[in-house]
Write an enzyme that holds these catalytic residues in place. Structure first.
Site, PDB file in Angstrom:
ATOM      1  N   LYS A  28      31.369  43.877  50.797  1.00 16.42           N
ATOM      2  CA  LYS A  28      31.827  45.493  50.537  1.00 16.42           C
ATOM      3  C   LYS A  28      32.011  45.715  49.051  1.00 16.42           C
ATOM      4  CE  LYS A  28      36.667  45.445  50.480  1.00 16.42           C
ATOM      5  NZ  LYS A  28      37.964  45.826  50.460  1.00 16.42           N
ATOM      6  N   LYS A  78      36.137  45.710  43.469  1.00 15.21           N
ATOM      7  CA  LYS A  78      36.345  45.496  41.972  1.00 15.21           C
ATOM      8  C   LYS A  78      36.484  43.822  41.563  1.00 15.21           C
ATOM      9  CE  LYS A  78      40.844  47.276  42.620  1.00 15.21           C
ATOM     10  NZ  LYS A  78      41.389  48.716  42.835  1.00 15.21           N
ATOM     11  N   LYS A  94      42.845  36.713  50.117  1.00 17.21           N
ATOM     12  CA  LYS A  94      43.448  36.672  48.675  1.00 17.21           C
ATOM     13  C   LYS A  94      44.258  35.522  48.287  1.00 17.21           C
ATOM     14  CE  LYS A  94      44.037  41.680  47.796  1.00 17.21           C
ATOM     15  NZ  LYS A  94      44.745  42.789  47.161  1.00 17.21           N
TER      16      LYS A  94
HETATM   17  P1  AMP Z   1      41.555  49.130  46.874  1.00 19.42           P
HETATM   18  O1  AMP Z   1      40.934  49.372  45.572  1.00 19.42           O
HETATM   19  O2  AMP Z   1      41.299  47.729  47.794  1.00 19.42           O
HETATM   20  O3  AMP Z   1      43.089  49.150  46.785  1.00 19.42           O
HETATM   21  O4  AMP Z   1      41.449  50.139  47.925  1.00 19.42           O
HETATM   22  C1  AMP Z   1      41.821  51.380  47.650  1.00 19.42           C
HETATM   23  C2  AMP Z   1      41.319  52.558  48.861  1.00 19.42           C
HETATM   24  O5  AMP Z   1      39.875  52.415  48.722  1.00 19.42           O
HETATM   25  C3  AMP Z   1      41.513  51.840  50.228  1.00 19.42           C
HETATM   26  O6  AMP Z   1      41.922  52.831  50.955  1.00 19.42           O
HETATM   27  C4  AMP Z   1      40.511  51.315  50.692  1.00 19.42           C
HETATM   28  O7  AMP Z   1      40.223  50.899  51.866  1.00 19.42           O
HETATM   29  C5  AMP Z   1      39.285  51.874  49.976  1.00 19.42           C
HETATM   30  N1  AMP Z   1      38.228  50.946  49.746  1.00 19.42           N
HETATM   31  C6  AMP Z   1      38.041  49.870  48.843  1.00 19.42           C
HETATM   32  N2  AMP Z   1      36.807  49.617  48.691  1.00 19.42           N
HETATM   33  C7  AMP Z   1      36.279  50.322  49.583  1.00 19.42           C
HETATM   34  C8  AMP Z   1      34.665  50.458  50.062  1.00 19.42           C
HETATM   35  N3  AMP Z   1      33.869  49.489  49.308  1.00 19.42           N
HETATM   36  N4  AMP Z   1      34.389  51.169  50.891  1.00 19.42           N
HETATM   37  C9  AMP Z   1      35.169  52.120  51.377  1.00 19.42           C
HETATM   38  N5  AMP Z   1      36.291  52.235  51.217  1.00 19.42           N
HETATM   39  C10 AMP Z   1      36.854  51.338  50.048  1.00 19.42           C
END
Ligand code: AMP
Ligand code: TRP
Length: 342
Positions: free
Chosen positions: A202, A205, A119
Protein backbone atom coordinates in the site's frame (compact mmCIF):
# COMPACT_ATOMS: atom_id res chain seq x y z
CA UNK A 1 -31.80 -5.42 13.26
CA UNK A 2 -32.47 -1.88 14.25
CA UNK A 3 -35.91 -0.44 13.56
CA UNK A 4 -34.99 3.07 14.64
CA UNK A 5 -34.23 5.31 11.67
CA UNK A 6 -31.19 7.41 12.21
CA UNK A 7 -30.71 10.64 10.31
CA UNK A 8 -27.98 10.05 7.71
CA UNK A 9 -24.71 11.47 8.98
CA UNK A 10 -21.22 10.93 7.58
CA UNK A 11 -18.13 10.82 9.80
CA UNK A 12 -14.53 10.12 8.97
CA UNK A 13 -11.10 10.81 10.41
CA UNK A 14 -7.46 10.98 9.44
CA UNK A 15 -4.44 10.89 11.71
CA UNK A 16 -2.24 13.98 11.79
CA UNK A 17 0.97 12.02 11.86
CA UNK A 18 3.14 13.06 8.96
CA UNK A 19 2.77 13.99 5.35
CA UNK A 20 -0.43 13.37 3.44
CA UNK A 21 0.00 11.38 0.24
CA UNK A 22 -1.97 10.52 -2.89
CA UNK A 23 -3.47 7.44 -1.18
CA UNK A 24 -4.97 9.68 1.52
CA UNK A 25 -6.20 12.09 -1.12
CA UNK A 26 -7.83 9.59 -3.48
CA UNK A 27 -8.90 7.08 -0.82
CA UNK A 28 -10.18 9.64 1.67
CA UNK A 29 -10.07 13.43 1.16
CA UNK A 30 -11.42 13.57 -2.39
CA UNK A 31 -14.27 11.26 -1.47
CA UNK A 32 -15.00 13.23 1.71
CA UNK A 33 -15.44 16.35 -0.41
CA UNK A 34 -17.71 14.49 -2.84
CA UNK A 35 -19.89 13.22 0.02
CA UNK A 36 -20.12 16.75 1.38
CA UNK A 37 -21.15 18.10 -2.01
CA UNK A 38 -23.96 15.62 -2.60
CA UNK A 39 -25.62 17.51 0.26
CA UNK A 40 -27.67 14.46 1.25
CA UNK A 41 -26.34 14.24 4.78
CA UNK A 42 -24.45 16.16 7.37
CA UNK A 43 -20.70 15.54 7.14
CA UNK A 44 -18.23 15.58 10.03
CA UNK A 45 -14.49 15.27 9.36
CA UNK A 46 -11.90 14.92 12.07
CA UNK A 47 -8.16 15.18 12.62
CA UNK A 48 -7.68 12.35 15.09
CA UNK A 49 -4.89 13.80 17.21
CA UNK A 50 -5.69 11.49 20.14
CA UNK A 51 -5.20 8.52 17.85
CA UNK A 52 -1.87 9.91 16.68
CA UNK A 53 -0.33 9.78 20.17
CA UNK A 54 -0.83 6.01 20.37
CA UNK A 55 2.72 6.07 19.01
CA UNK A 56 5.24 8.73 20.03
CA UNK A 57 4.70 12.20 18.54
CA UNK A 58 6.93 15.17 19.01
CA UNK A 59 4.55 17.85 20.41
CA UNK A 60 5.61 20.64 18.02
CA UNK A 61 5.45 18.27 15.04
CA UNK A 62 2.00 17.06 16.10
CA UNK A 63 0.66 20.62 16.31
CA UNK A 64 2.11 21.32 12.86
CA UNK A 65 0.73 18.13 11.33
CA UNK A 66 -2.74 18.78 12.74
CA UNK A 67 -2.86 22.24 11.19
CA UNK A 68 -1.40 20.97 7.94
CA UNK A 69 -3.99 18.21 7.80
CA UNK A 70 -6.69 20.82 8.34
CA UNK A 71 -5.21 22.78 5.43
CA UNK A 72 -5.27 19.54 3.39
CA UNK A 73 -8.95 19.00 4.13
CA UNK A 74 -9.86 22.54 3.11
CA UNK A 75 -7.64 22.55 0.00
CA UNK A 76 -9.26 19.25 -1.06
CA UNK A 77 -12.67 20.90 -1.05
CA UNK A 78 -13.97 20.43 2.48
CA UNK A 79 -15.85 23.64 3.23
CA UNK A 80 -15.91 24.41 6.97
CA UNK A 81 -19.29 26.05 6.52
CA UNK A 82 -20.82 22.95 4.93
CA UNK A 83 -18.99 20.27 6.93
CA UNK A 84 -18.06 20.18 10.59
CA UNK A 85 -14.25 20.17 10.65
CA UNK A 86 -12.62 19.35 13.97
CA UNK A 87 -9.61 18.05 15.79
CA UNK A 88 -10.58 15.24 18.11
CA UNK A 89 -9.05 16.60 21.32
CA UNK A 90 -11.25 19.71 21.25
CA UNK A 91 -14.38 17.58 21.45
CA UNK A 92 -13.94 15.79 24.77
CA UNK A 93 -16.94 13.49 24.30
CA UNK A 94 -14.90 11.33 21.89
CA UNK A 95 -12.55 10.25 24.67
CA UNK A 96 -15.35 10.05 27.22
CA UNK A 97 -17.44 7.69 25.10
CA UNK A 98 -14.29 5.70 24.29
CA UNK A 99 -14.00 4.77 27.96
CA UNK A 100 -17.56 3.46 28.01
CA UNK A 101 -16.89 1.47 24.83
CA UNK A 102 -13.71 0.04 26.36
CA UNK A 103 -16.04 -1.57 28.84
CA UNK A 104 -18.25 -2.97 26.06
CA UNK A 105 -15.55 -4.29 23.70
CA UNK A 106 -14.01 -7.66 24.61
CA UNK A 107 -10.29 -8.34 24.85
CA UNK A 108 -10.76 -11.23 22.44
CA UNK A 109 -12.11 -8.84 19.80
CA UNK A 110 -9.18 -6.47 20.20
CA UNK A 111 -6.75 -9.36 19.89
CA UNK A 112 -8.00 -9.99 16.37
CA UNK A 113 -7.21 -6.48 15.07
CA UNK A 114 -4.61 -6.86 12.35
CA UNK A 115 -3.59 -3.18 12.41
CA UNK A 116 -2.46 -3.55 16.04
CA UNK A 117 -0.45 -6.62 15.13
CA UNK A 118 1.13 -4.80 12.18
CA UNK A 119 1.91 -1.64 14.12
CA UNK A 120 3.04 -3.26 17.36
CA UNK A 121 5.10 -5.81 15.46
CA UNK A 122 7.25 -8.23 17.41
CA UNK A 123 7.50 -5.83 20.31
CA UNK A 124 3.82 -5.91 21.32
CA UNK A 125 4.74 -5.95 25.04
CA UNK A 126 6.23 -2.50 24.64
CA UNK A 127 3.38 -1.00 22.60
CA UNK A 128 1.23 1.59 24.38
CA UNK A 129 -2.07 0.55 25.91
CA UNK A 130 -3.56 3.28 23.72
CA UNK A 131 -2.42 1.52 20.54
CA UNK A 132 -4.27 -1.59 21.68
CA UNK A 133 -7.41 0.39 22.57
CA UNK A 134 -7.17 2.47 19.34
CA UNK A 135 -10.16 0.79 17.61
CA UNK A 136 -12.51 1.47 20.51
CA UNK A 137 -11.65 5.19 20.39
CA UNK A 138 -12.37 4.99 16.66
CA UNK A 139 -15.75 3.40 17.40
CA UNK A 140 -16.42 6.26 19.83
CA UNK A 141 -15.52 8.85 17.15
CA UNK A 142 -18.23 7.41 14.96
CA UNK A 143 -20.88 6.54 17.53
CA UNK A 144 -20.71 9.83 19.46
CA UNK A 145 -22.28 11.38 16.33
CA UNK A 146 -24.66 8.49 15.67
CA UNK A 147 -22.92 8.46 12.29
CA UNK A 148 -24.57 6.18 9.76
CA UNK A 149 -21.91 6.19 7.01
CA UNK A 150 -18.13 6.15 7.26
CA UNK A 151 -16.02 6.59 4.11
CA UNK A 152 -12.57 5.00 4.50
CA UNK A 153 -9.94 3.08 2.59
CA UNK A 154 -9.90 -0.71 2.48
CA UNK A 155 -7.43 -0.90 5.40
CA UNK A 156 -10.05 0.34 7.88
CA UNK A 157 -12.67 -2.29 7.14
CA UNK A 158 -11.89 -4.43 10.17
CA UNK A 159 -12.14 -1.45 12.52
CA UNK A 160 -15.56 -0.63 11.13
CA UNK A 161 -16.74 -4.18 11.66
CA UNK A 162 -15.60 -3.85 15.26
CA UNK A 163 -17.55 -0.58 15.55
CA UNK A 164 -20.67 -2.45 14.43
CA UNK A 165 -19.99 -5.23 16.95
CA UNK A 166 -19.56 -2.73 19.77
CA UNK A 167 -22.77 -0.87 18.85
CA UNK A 168 -24.68 -4.14 18.62
CA UNK A 169 -23.43 -5.37 21.98
CA UNK A 170 -24.19 -2.04 23.68
CA UNK A 171 -27.73 -2.00 22.27
CA UNK A 172 -28.22 -5.62 23.26
CA UNK A 173 -26.74 -5.40 26.78
CA UNK A 174 -28.78 -2.36 27.71
CA UNK A 175 -31.90 -3.37 25.77
CA UNK A 176 -31.92 -0.18 23.70
CA UNK A 177 -31.81 0.82 20.07
CA UNK A 178 -29.46 3.69 20.71
CA UNK A 179 -26.38 3.37 18.52
CA UNK A 180 -26.73 2.95 14.74
CA UNK A 181 -25.09 0.02 13.01
CA UNK A 182 -22.77 2.10 10.84
CA UNK A 183 -22.19 1.34 7.17
CA UNK A 184 -18.62 1.46 5.88
CA UNK A 185 -18.37 3.26 2.54
CA UNK A 186 -15.45 1.70 0.70
CA UNK A 187 -15.95 2.54 -2.93
CA UNK A 188 -14.34 4.13 -5.95
CA UNK A 189 -11.35 3.07 -8.00
CA UNK A 190 -8.79 4.12 -5.40
CA UNK A 191 -9.69 2.55 -2.08
CA UNK A 192 -6.23 1.02 -2.08
CA UNK A 193 -3.58 3.07 -3.84
CA UNK A 194 -0.38 1.04 -4.03
CA UNK A 195 3.29 1.98 -3.69
CA UNK A 196 4.90 3.29 -6.90
CA UNK A 197 7.87 1.00 -6.22
CA UNK A 198 6.02 -2.21 -5.35
CA UNK A 199 2.48 -2.93 -6.54
CA UNK A 200 1.88 -5.39 -3.70
CA UNK A 201 2.36 -2.79 -0.95
CA UNK A 202 0.00 0.00 0.00
CA UNK A 203 1.16 3.59 -0.58
CA UNK A 204 2.02 4.68 2.94
CA UNK A 205 3.64 7.52 4.83
CA UNK A 206 5.72 4.97 6.74
CA UNK A 207 7.43 3.58 3.61
CA UNK A 208 11.14 4.50 3.90
CA UNK A 209 11.33 5.25 0.16
CA UNK A 210 9.99 8.69 -0.74
CA UNK A 211 9.83 7.51 -4.37
CA UNK A 212 7.11 5.04 -3.36
CA UNK A 213 4.53 7.78 -2.82
CA UNK A 214 3.35 11.14 -4.07
CA UNK A 215 3.16 13.54 -1.14
CA UNK A 216 0.59 16.31 -1.15
CA UNK A 217 3.52 18.64 -0.51
CA UNK A 218 5.46 17.53 -3.64
CA UNK A 219 5.98 20.12 -6.35
CA UNK A 220 5.09 19.52 -9.99
CA UNK A 221 8.58 18.34 -11.02
CA UNK A 222 8.76 15.86 -8.17
CA UNK A 223 5.33 14.44 -8.97
CA UNK A 224 6.28 14.03 -12.65
CA UNK A 225 9.61 12.41 -11.78
CA UNK A 226 8.03 9.93 -9.36
CA UNK A 227 5.50 8.85 -11.97
CA UNK A 228 8.16 8.57 -14.67
CA UNK A 229 10.23 6.34 -12.41
CA UNK A 230 7.30 4.27 -11.10
CA UNK A 231 7.90 0.55 -11.42
CA UNK A 232 6.09 -1.06 -14.37
CA UNK A 233 6.39 -4.14 -16.56
CA UNK A 234 7.55 -4.13 -20.20
CA UNK A 235 4.14 -4.96 -21.73
CA UNK A 236 1.86 -2.36 -23.30
CA UNK A 237 -1.48 -1.66 -21.60
CA UNK A 238 -3.98 -4.48 -22.23
CA UNK A 239 -7.22 -4.05 -24.15
CA UNK A 240 -9.44 -5.12 -21.27
CA UNK A 241 -9.49 -4.59 -17.51
CA UNK A 242 -9.10 -8.36 -17.00
CA UNK A 243 -5.67 -8.03 -18.60
CA UNK A 244 -4.53 -6.06 -15.54
CA UNK A 245 -5.28 -8.90 -13.13
CA UNK A 246 -1.70 -10.16 -12.73
CA UNK A 247 -0.04 -6.80 -13.30
CA UNK A 248 -0.24 -4.99 -9.94
CA UNK A 249 1.93 -2.01 -10.95
CA UNK A 250 0.07 -1.44 -14.21
CA UNK A 251 -3.26 -1.81 -12.47
CA UNK A 252 -2.24 0.71 -9.82
CA UNK A 253 -1.32 3.37 -12.38
CA UNK A 254 -4.58 2.79 -14.25
CA UNK A 255 -6.53 3.06 -10.96
CA UNK A 256 -4.77 6.32 -10.10
CA UNK A 257 -5.51 7.74 -13.55
CA UNK A 258 -9.15 6.71 -13.29
CA UNK A 259 -9.57 8.20 -9.82
CA UNK A 260 -7.92 11.52 -10.76
CA UNK A 261 -9.93 11.84 -13.98
CA UNK A 262 -13.22 10.64 -12.46
CA UNK A 263 -13.28 7.80 -14.98
CA UNK A 264 -13.74 4.06 -14.58
CA UNK A 265 -10.84 1.65 -15.19
CA UNK A 266 -12.73 0.49 -18.30
CA UNK A 267 -12.78 4.00 -19.72
CA UNK A 268 -9.06 4.46 -19.13
CA UNK A 269 -8.28 1.12 -20.78
CA UNK A 270 -10.53 1.99 -23.70
CA UNK A 271 -8.44 5.11 -24.24
CA UNK A 272 -4.97 3.60 -23.71
CA UNK A 273 -5.28 -0.04 -24.86
CA UNK A 274 -2.08 -1.18 -26.58
CA UNK A 275 -0.13 1.94 -25.59
CA UNK A 276 3.29 1.68 -23.95
CA UNK A 277 4.07 3.13 -20.52
CA UNK A 278 6.32 5.56 -22.39
CA UNK A 279 3.10 7.21 -23.55
CA UNK A 280 0.84 6.50 -20.58
CA UNK A 281 3.17 7.76 -17.84
CA UNK A 282 3.56 11.31 -19.21
CA UNK A 283 -0.23 11.54 -19.61
CA UNK A 284 -0.66 10.38 -16.02
CA UNK A 285 2.01 12.81 -14.80
CA UNK A 286 0.27 15.73 -16.54
CA UNK A 287 -3.05 14.71 -15.06
CA UNK A 288 -1.61 14.30 -11.55
CA UNK A 289 0.18 17.65 -11.68
CA UNK A 290 -2.86 19.49 -13.05
CA UNK A 291 -5.06 17.98 -10.36
CA UNK A 292 -2.72 18.23 -7.38
CA UNK A 293 -0.96 21.54 -7.97
CA UNK A 294 -3.89 23.81 -7.05
CA UNK A 295 -4.39 21.73 -3.90
CA UNK A 296 -0.77 21.95 -2.76
CA UNK A 297 -0.67 25.66 -3.53
CA UNK A 298 -3.79 26.26 -1.47
CA UNK A 299 -2.40 24.16 1.39
CA UNK A 300 0.75 26.26 1.42
CA UNK A 301 -1.29 29.46 1.40
CA UNK A 302 -3.40 28.31 4.34
CA UNK A 303 -0.28 27.28 6.27
CA UNK A 304 1.17 30.79 5.86
CA UNK A 305 -1.09 32.06 8.60
CA UNK A 306 -2.46 29.36 10.87
CA UNK A 307 -4.69 31.67 12.93
CA UNK A 308 -7.46 31.10 10.37
CA UNK A 309 -7.07 27.33 10.71
CA UNK A 310 -7.20 27.55 14.50
CA UNK A 311 -10.34 29.64 14.27
CA UNK A 312 -11.99 27.10 11.98
CA UNK A 313 -11.16 24.27 14.39
CA UNK A 314 -12.51 26.20 17.37
CA UNK A 315 -15.80 26.84 15.58
CA UNK A 316 -15.96 23.26 14.36
CA UNK A 317 -15.62 21.97 17.92
CA UNK A 318 -18.44 24.20 19.07
CA UNK A 319 -20.76 22.89 16.38
CA UNK A 320 -19.67 19.32 17.05
CA UNK A 321 -20.34 19.54 20.77
CA UNK A 322 -23.94 20.53 20.10
CA UNK A 323 -24.26 16.97 18.75
CA UNK A 324 -21.88 15.03 20.99
CA UNK A 325 -22.74 16.42 24.43
CA UNK A 326 -26.40 15.29 24.34
CA UNK A 327 -25.43 11.86 22.96
CA UNK A 328 -22.91 11.37 25.77
CA UNK A 329 -25.50 12.49 28.31
CA UNK A 330 -28.01 9.97 26.96
CA UNK A 331 -25.36 7.25 26.99
CA UNK A 332 -24.59 7.98 30.63
CA UNK A 333 -28.30 7.86 31.45
CA UNK A 334 -28.66 4.50 29.74
CA UNK A 335 -25.76 2.97 31.66
CA UNK A 336 -26.76 4.35 35.04
CA UNK A 337 -24.54 7.35 35.77
CA UNK A 338 -26.11 9.85 38.17
CA UNK A 339 -26.59 13.15 36.32
CA UNK A 340 -25.97 16.62 37.74
CA UNK A 341 -29.10 18.34 39.07
CA UNK A 342 -30.48 21.15 36.93
P1 AMP B 1 -4.00 7.14 7.53
O1 AMP B 1 -3.04 7.98 6.79
O2 AMP B 1 -3.58 5.72 7.64
O3 AMP B 1 -4.48 7.75 8.82
O4 AMP B 1 -5.29 7.06 6.60
C1 AMP B 1 -6.20 8.13 6.43
C2 AMP B 1 -7.25 7.72 5.41
O5 AMP B 1 -6.63 7.50 4.13
C3 AMP B 1 -8.01 6.43 5.73
O6 AMP B 1 -9.35 6.55 5.30
C4 AMP B 1 -7.28 5.40 4.92
O7 AMP B 1 -8.09 4.29 4.62
C5 AMP B 1 -6.91 6.20 3.67
N1 AMP B 1 -5.69 5.67 3.06
C6 AMP B 1 -4.45 5.61 3.60
N2 AMP B 1 -3.57 5.05 2.74
C7 AMP B 1 -4.28 4.74 1.62
C8 AMP B 1 -3.96 4.14 0.36
N3 AMP B 1 -2.73 3.76 0.07
N4 AMP B 1 -4.96 3.99 -0.55
C9 AMP B 1 -6.22 4.40 -0.27
N5 AMP B 1 -6.60 4.96 0.88
C10 AMP B 1 -5.65 5.13 1.82
N1 TRP C 1 -8.12 4.72 12.01
C1 TRP C 1 -8.27 5.62 10.90
C2 TRP C 1 -7.00 5.55 10.04
O1 TRP C 1 -5.94 5.26 10.51
C3 TRP C 1 -8.48 7.03 11.35
C4 TRP C 1 -9.75 7.17 12.13
C5 TRP C 1 -9.89 7.41 13.45
C6 TRP C 1 -11.07 7.06 11.60
N2 TRP C 1 -11.17 7.48 13.80
C7 TRP C 1 -11.94 7.28 12.69
C8 TRP C 1 -11.58 6.82 10.33
C9 TRP C 1 -13.32 7.22 12.54
C10 TRP C 1 -12.98 6.76 10.18
C11 TRP C 1 -13.84 6.96 11.27
O2 TRP C 1 -7.08 5.84 8.90
Amino acid sequence: MSDTTFTPRVFSGIQPSGDLHLGNYLGALKRFAEMQDTGTSETVYCMVDLHAITVWQDPAALRHSTRELCAGFIASGIDPEKSILINQSQVPEHAQLAWVLNCVARVGWMNRMTQFKDKAGKNAEKASLGLYAYPSLMAADILIYHATHVPVGEDQKQHLELTRDIATKFNHDYGVDFFPITEPVIEGTATRVMSLRDGSKKMSKSDPSDMSRINMSDDADTIAKKIRKAKTDPEPLPDSVEGLADRPEARNLVNIYAALANMTDEQVIAEYAGRQFGAFKPALADLAVAHMEPITTEMARLMDDTTEIDRILTQGAERARAITAPILRQTYDIIGMVPPVA
